[in-house]
Design an enzyme around this catalytic site. Structure first.
Site, PDB file in Angstrom:
ATOM      1  N   ALA A   1      74.383  52.294  35.853  1.00 61.91           N
ATOM      2  CA  ALA A   1      74.360  51.792  37.226  1.00 61.91           C
ATOM      3  C   ALA A   1      73.743  50.403  37.243  1.00 61.91           C
ATOM      4  CB  ALA A   1      73.557  52.734  38.099  1.00 61.91           C
TER       5      ALA A   1
ATOM      6  N   ASP B   1      67.033  61.561  31.353  1.00 63.67           N
ATOM      7  CA  ASP B   1      68.107  61.765  30.383  1.00 63.67           C
ATOM      8  C   ASP B   1      67.509  62.491  29.194  1.00 63.67           C
ATOM      9  OD1 ASP B   1      69.740  60.265  32.008  1.00 63.67           O
ATOM     10  OD2 ASP B   1      69.561  58.432  30.811  1.00 63.67           O
TER      11      ASP B   1
ATOM     12  N   GLU C   1      63.942  46.544  33.960  1.00 61.79           N
ATOM     13  CA  GLU C   1      64.450  47.301  32.800  1.00 61.79           C
ATOM     14  C   GLU C   1      65.916  47.679  32.984  1.00 61.79           C
ATOM     15  OE1 GLU C   1      60.532  49.650  31.097  1.00 61.79           O
ATOM     16  OE2 GLU C   1      61.333  50.188  33.063  1.00 61.79           O
TER      17      GLU C   1
ATOM     18  N   HIS D   1      72.116  63.772  32.066  1.00 64.32           N
ATOM     19  CA  HIS D   1      71.336  63.172  33.155  1.00 64.32           C
ATOM     20  C   HIS D   1      71.025  64.229  34.219  1.00 64.32           C
ATOM     21  CE1 HIS D   1      70.466  59.674  36.018  1.00 64.32           C
ATOM     22  NE2 HIS D   1      70.581  60.709  36.856  1.00 64.32           N
TER      23      HIS D   1
ATOM     24  N   GLU E   1      78.040  62.736  32.962  1.00 62.82           N
ATOM     25  CA  GLU E   1      76.853  62.550  32.122  1.00 62.82           C
ATOM     26  C   GLU E   1      76.163  63.894  31.976  1.00 62.82           C
ATOM     27  OE1 GLU E   1      74.225  59.438  33.377  1.00 62.82           O
ATOM     28  OE2 GLU E   1      75.719  57.868  33.019  1.00 62.82           O
TER      29      GLU E   1
HETATM   30 ZN   LIG Z   1      70.559  58.805  33.204  1.00 63.44          ZN
END
Ligand SMILES: [Zn+2]
Length: 270
Positions: free
Chosen positions: A111, A125, A89, A178, A175
């Site tokens: 990433a 997230d 994924e 996250h 972020e």
């Molecule tokens: Zn994330």
């Protein structure tokens, strides 16, 4: 004359253990190597779910996450955008993003496979519930329930993993959405010292098994943290039977042991 005899248990730590636990560092330099992750779907009573497909997280972070949501009274006020991702994924997301957003944007926010915290199941997230949710950069403003979540996250073992002032170390752009589970009391310590996880893991190397341990007291708990290097294929360590302990590999070169000793009557959910 009476003597207090401390009883010990012997822990055996292996290569496999090195790559598992709440404090594993997964980034560009340290690939995710753990074999399996125990997963649970994100509770749809608590969260709107992005895209309607179940989102999974590690079993271990499920309870603290729901407790945090309860504590800020935010049932159904967040959309869970992404949790656990398999290597496949992650690869797909990375490649699709290159096609849609270009390489520069992709490298900032996504990433590469095996270098993503999402493969650990320890990251989630989240965004506020809005009409058009952005899958890569969900809306997470610095006010309202989002601020409440961020402010209280450390109490439940979560940190905002990618901060603006740490971009040069994490190699990931800020972020706000996250969150990574690192456990108690590590989330608080990371924030207290204003470290990112990379810095914290490095900092803990100072507190070696045979030297001074990092000691703190909190909520009637005496907590002791130390690091033990993985010098052999299997390492053995003696721990007092009277203390609760928690072990995590750092995914690089050693283990972080956290000992909890109850000093009072209050029970404490670990
Ligand atoms: Zn994330």
């Amino acid at each position: 004359m009476s003597m207090l005899i401390e009883e010990y248990i012997t822990l055996k730590l292996t290569e496999e253990d090195l790559h598992s636990g709440d404090l594993i560092l997964v980034n560009q330099d340290n690939e995710f190597k753990q074999m399996g992750v125990n997963l649970l779907p994100v509770d749809s009573l608590y969260f709107e779910i992005y895209g309607g497909q179940p989102i999974y997280i590690s079993q271990e972070i499920n309870k603290p996450l729901l407790k945090l949501i309860d504590a800020i009274n935010a049932k159904k006020k967040f959309v869970a955008v992404s949790g656990y991702r398999s290597e496949e994924e992650q690869k797909e997301i990375y490649n699709n993003s290159i096609l849609e957003n270009g390489i520069e944007f992709t490298q900032k926010y996504i990433a590469r496979p095996r270098e993503s915290e999402h493969q650990t199941g320890l990251a989630i997230d989240l965004g506020e519930v809005v009409e058009n949710v952005d899958f890569i950069c969900p809306s997470f403003p610095h006010d309202g329930i989002c601020k409440n979540f961020k402010d209280l996250a450390e109490e439940y073992g979560f940190i905002m993993r990618y901060k603006k002032d740490k971009e040069s170390i994490t190699k990931i752009s800020e972020e706000k959405w996250h969150f990574r589970y690192v456990g108690i009391p590590h989330a608080k310590l990371i924030n207290k010292y204003n470290y990112c996880l990379e810095e914290y893991i490095d900092f803990l190397r100072k507190f070696e098994y045979n030297t001074n341990h990092l000691k703190i007291e909190e909520d009637n708990l005496r907590i002791e943290i130390f690091y033990i290097e993985m010098k052999d294929k299997i390492i053995e360590i003696n721990l007092s039977k009277n203390k609760k302990y928690h072990v995590s590999g750092n995914n690089i070169d050693g283990f972080i042991i956290t000992l909890f000793e109850d000093m009072g009557m209050n029970s404490y959910a670990l």
